[in-house]
Design a protein around this motif. Structure first.
Motif, PDB file in Angstrom:
ATOM      1  N   ALA A  65      51.987  39.256  31.510  1.00  0.00           N
ATOM      2  CA  ALA A  65      50.902  40.202  31.216  1.00  0.00           C
ATOM      3  C   ALA A  65      50.331  40.793  32.492  1.00  0.00           C
ATOM      4  CB  ALA A  65      49.809  39.500  30.411  1.00  0.00           C
ATOM      5  N   VAL A  66      50.308  40.004  33.554  1.00  0.00           N
ATOM      6  CA  VAL A  66      49.819  40.501  34.840  1.00  0.00           C
ATOM      7  C   VAL A  66      50.827  41.471  35.445  1.00  0.00           C
ATOM      8  CG1 VAL A  66      48.994  39.859  37.125  1.00  0.00           C
ATOM      9  CG2 VAL A  66      48.563  38.346  35.169  1.00  0.00           C
ATOM     10  N   VAL A  67      52.093  41.104  35.384  1.00  0.00           N
ATOM     11  CA  VAL A  67      53.148  41.983  35.896  1.00  0.00           C
ATOM     12  C   VAL A  67      53.121  43.320  35.160  1.00  0.00           C
ATOM     13  CG1 VAL A  67      55.627  42.244  36.255  1.00  0.00           C
ATOM     14  CG2 VAL A  67      54.554  39.997  36.548  1.00  0.00           C
ATOM     15  N   GLU A  68      52.908  43.262  33.860  1.00  0.00           N
ATOM     16  CA  GLU A  68      52.837  44.490  33.061  1.00  0.00           C
ATOM     17  C   GLU A  68      51.653  45.352  33.493  1.00  0.00           C
ATOM     18  OE1 GLU A  68      52.237  45.791  28.373  1.00  0.00           O
ATOM     19  OE2 GLU A  68      53.054  43.807  28.863  1.00  0.00           O
ATOM     20  N   ALA A  69      50.513  44.715  33.799  1.00  0.00           N
ATOM     21  CA  ALA A  69      49.329  45.467  34.232  1.00  0.00           C
ATOM     22  C   ALA A  69      49.561  46.132  35.585  1.00  0.00           C
ATOM     23  CB  ALA A  69      48.123  44.544  34.299  1.00  0.00           C
ATOM     24  N   VAL A  70      50.347  45.484  36.442  1.00  0.00           N
ATOM     25  CA  VAL A  70      50.684  46.095  37.730  1.00  0.00           C
ATOM     26  C   VAL A  70      51.492  47.368  37.526  1.00  0.00           C
ATOM     27  CG1 VAL A  70      52.034  45.751  39.848  1.00  0.00           C
ATOM     28  CG2 VAL A  70      50.527  43.928  39.016  1.00  0.00           C
ATOM     29  N   ALA A  71      52.279  47.374  36.478  1.00  0.00           N
ATOM     30  CA  ALA A  71      52.981  48.582  36.026  1.00  0.00           C
ATOM     31  C   ALA A  71      53.862  49.209  37.103  1.00  0.00           C
ATOM     32  CB  ALA A  71      51.967  49.619  35.510  1.00  0.00           C
ATOM     33  N   GLY A  72      54.565  48.344  37.836  1.00  0.00           N
ATOM     34  CA  GLY A  72      55.524  48.850  38.802  1.00  0.00           C
ATOM     35  C   GLY A  72      54.939  49.318  40.116  1.00  0.00           C
ATOM     36  N   ARG A  73      53.620  49.232  40.258  1.00  0.00           N
ATOM     37  CA  ARG A  73      53.000  49.645  41.512  1.00  0.00           C
ATOM     38  C   ARG A  73      53.260  48.602  42.609  1.00  0.00           C
ATOM     39  NH1 ARG A  73      46.811  51.209  40.558  1.00  0.00           N
ATOM     40  NH2 ARG A  73      47.005  51.527  42.835  1.00  0.00           N
ATOM     41  N   THR A  74      53.093  49.016  43.834  1.00  0.00           N
ATOM     42  CA  THR A  74      53.168  48.093  44.956  1.00  0.00           C
ATOM     43  C   THR A  74      51.866  47.312  45.047  1.00  0.00           C
ATOM     44  OG1 THR A  74      54.672  49.524  46.179  1.00  0.00           O
ATOM     45  CG2 THR A  74      53.419  47.911  47.453  1.00  0.00           C
ATOM     46  N   VAL A  75      51.968  45.991  45.205  1.00  0.00           N
ATOM     47  CA  VAL A  75      50.800  45.132  45.367  1.00  0.00           C
ATOM     48  C   VAL A  75      50.550  44.947  46.857  1.00  0.00           C
ATOM     49  CG1 VAL A  75      49.814  42.855  44.923  1.00  0.00           C
ATOM     50  CG2 VAL A  75      51.234  43.956  43.174  1.00  0.00           C
ATOM     51  N   ASP A  76      49.380  45.369  47.302  1.00  0.00           N
ATOM     52  CA  ASP A  76      49.041  45.248  48.717  1.00  0.00           C
ATOM     53  C   ASP A  76      48.449  43.889  49.048  1.00  0.00           C
ATOM     54  OD1 ASP A  76      49.245  48.209  49.954  1.00  0.00           O
ATOM     55  OD2 ASP A  76      48.538  48.317  47.887  1.00  0.00           O
ATOM     56  N   VAL A  77      47.655  43.344  48.129  1.00  0.00           N
ATOM     57  CA  VAL A  77      46.955  42.089  48.368  1.00  0.00           C
ATOM     58  C   VAL A  77      47.030  41.224  47.117  1.00  0.00           C
ATOM     59  CG1 VAL A  77      44.714  41.015  48.832  1.00  0.00           C
ATOM     60  CG2 VAL A  77      45.345  43.127  50.012  1.00  0.00           C
ATOM     61  N   LEU A  78      47.382  39.960  47.301  1.00  0.00           N
ATOM     62  CA  LEU A  78      47.337  38.971  46.221  1.00  0.00           C
ATOM     63  C   LEU A  78      46.436  37.831  46.671  1.00  0.00           C
ATOM     64  CD1 LEU A  78      48.166  37.550  43.605  1.00  0.00           C
ATOM     65  CD2 LEU A  78      50.242  36.764  44.780  1.00  0.00           C
ATOM     66  N   VAL A  79      45.339  37.638  45.950  1.00  0.00           N
ATOM     67  CA  VAL A  79      44.415  36.547  46.241  1.00  0.00           C
ATOM     68  C   VAL A  79      44.551  35.504  45.141  1.00  0.00           C
ATOM     69  CG1 VAL A  79      42.036  35.858  46.685  1.00  0.00           C
ATOM     70  CG2 VAL A  79      42.818  38.143  47.377  1.00  0.00           C
ATOM     71  N   ASN A  80      45.163  34.385  45.486  1.00  0.00           N
ATOM     72  CA  ASN A  80      45.333  33.276  44.538  1.00  0.00           C
ATOM     73  C   ASN A  80      44.089  32.390  44.602  1.00  0.00           C
ATOM     74  OD1 ASN A  80      48.112  33.553  43.404  1.00  0.00           O
ATOM     75  ND2 ASN A  80      48.673  33.459  45.558  1.00  0.00           N
ATOM     76  N   ASN A  81      43.120  32.721  43.765  1.00  0.00           N
ATOM     77  CA  ASN A  81      41.828  32.047  43.799  1.00  0.00           C
ATOM     78  C   ASN A  81      41.611  31.118  42.611  1.00  0.00           C
ATOM     79  OD1 ASN A  81      38.886  31.870  44.749  1.00  0.00           O
ATOM     80  ND2 ASN A  81      38.659  32.686  42.674  1.00  0.00           N
TER      81      ASN A  81
END
Length: 241
Positions: A65-81
């Protein structure tokens, strides 16, 4: 195109403050959490750049569901909180196993699964992975929670080593005592609060914005040469290592 950040555990406390800071820096922000009502309130507070995804990051079936929300865009920052201190009955071996698995799932597996799923879409070069650990990882006192947070240190060092050549950095922020979060909900006494404040060198508790400011540095130009580091933000409760 607007930069994109993903923040797990983004509905409250440190995650919410971090997501708000990133939105203020011009990022689109996807906040991930298990409670849709809490996420909805956070989106209202953060503003129109925020999108909420209801998902348990420890469940492989919910990560898409998260990957789908990203919708193919480039992720600049991932904060694993995402993470929590989870108590449990340790009177039996079964109870010990259940509590340890729950803490490892909540604090380690959440980071591993989300990072693995989004790694193909992280910016190269320039992607930033940040993991939220704890002072408990360095001084103990939290049982399986301490051990789980310490495991993030080794994981971040591995990520930094494996992906540095691609221009991706990976670092850990280890907060000390932070108020205005749900971490101590129902467990903190006035005496416990004061003892934690007294343990700092600056004689105050931290707040979520203190951690968000460390993230601001790491994701900005000043953090581009920083990777494989454990960054303590604890008011001097534990000195540098």
């Amino acid at each position: 195109m607007t930069r994109l950040a993903v923040v797990t555990g983004g509905g409250t406390g440190i995650g919410k403050a971090t997501a708000g800071m990133l939105a203020g820096e011009g990022f689109d922000v996807i906040i991930v959490g298990r409670r849709p009502d809490v996420l909805a309130d956070a989106v209202k507070w953060i503003g129109p750049q925020a999108t909420a995804v209801t998902a348990d990051a420890a469940d492989p079936a919910q990560i898409p569901a998260v990957v789908e929300a990203v919708a193919g865009r480039t992720v600049d920052v991932l904060v694993n909180n995402a993470g929590a201190f989870l108590p449990g009955d340790e009177e039996t071996l079964e109870g010990v196993a259940a509590r340890w698995r729950a803490n490892l799932d909540s604090n380690v597996l959440t980071a591993v699964l989300m990072t693995t799923a989004l790694l193909p879409q992280l910016r190269r070069p320039g992607g930033k992975i940040i993991l939220t650990s704890s002072i408990a990882a360095q001084r103990g006192g939290g049982g399986p929670y301490s051990a789980a947070k310490a495991a993030l240190h080794g994981y971040a060092l591995d990520l930094a080593t494996r992906h540095g050549g691609e221009g991706i950095t990976a670092n850990v922020i280890a907060p000390g005592y932070v108020t205005d979060s749900e971490f101590f909900l129902g467990r903190m006494t006035p005496e416990g609060h004061q003892s934690r404040v007294d343990a700092t060198l600056v004689k105050r508790a931290g707040v979520p914005a203190d951690i968000a400011e460390a993230v601001r540095w790491l994701v900005g130009p000043g953090g581009s040469f920083v990777t494989g580091q454990i960054i303590n933000v604890n008011g001097g409760s534990v000195l540098g290592r």
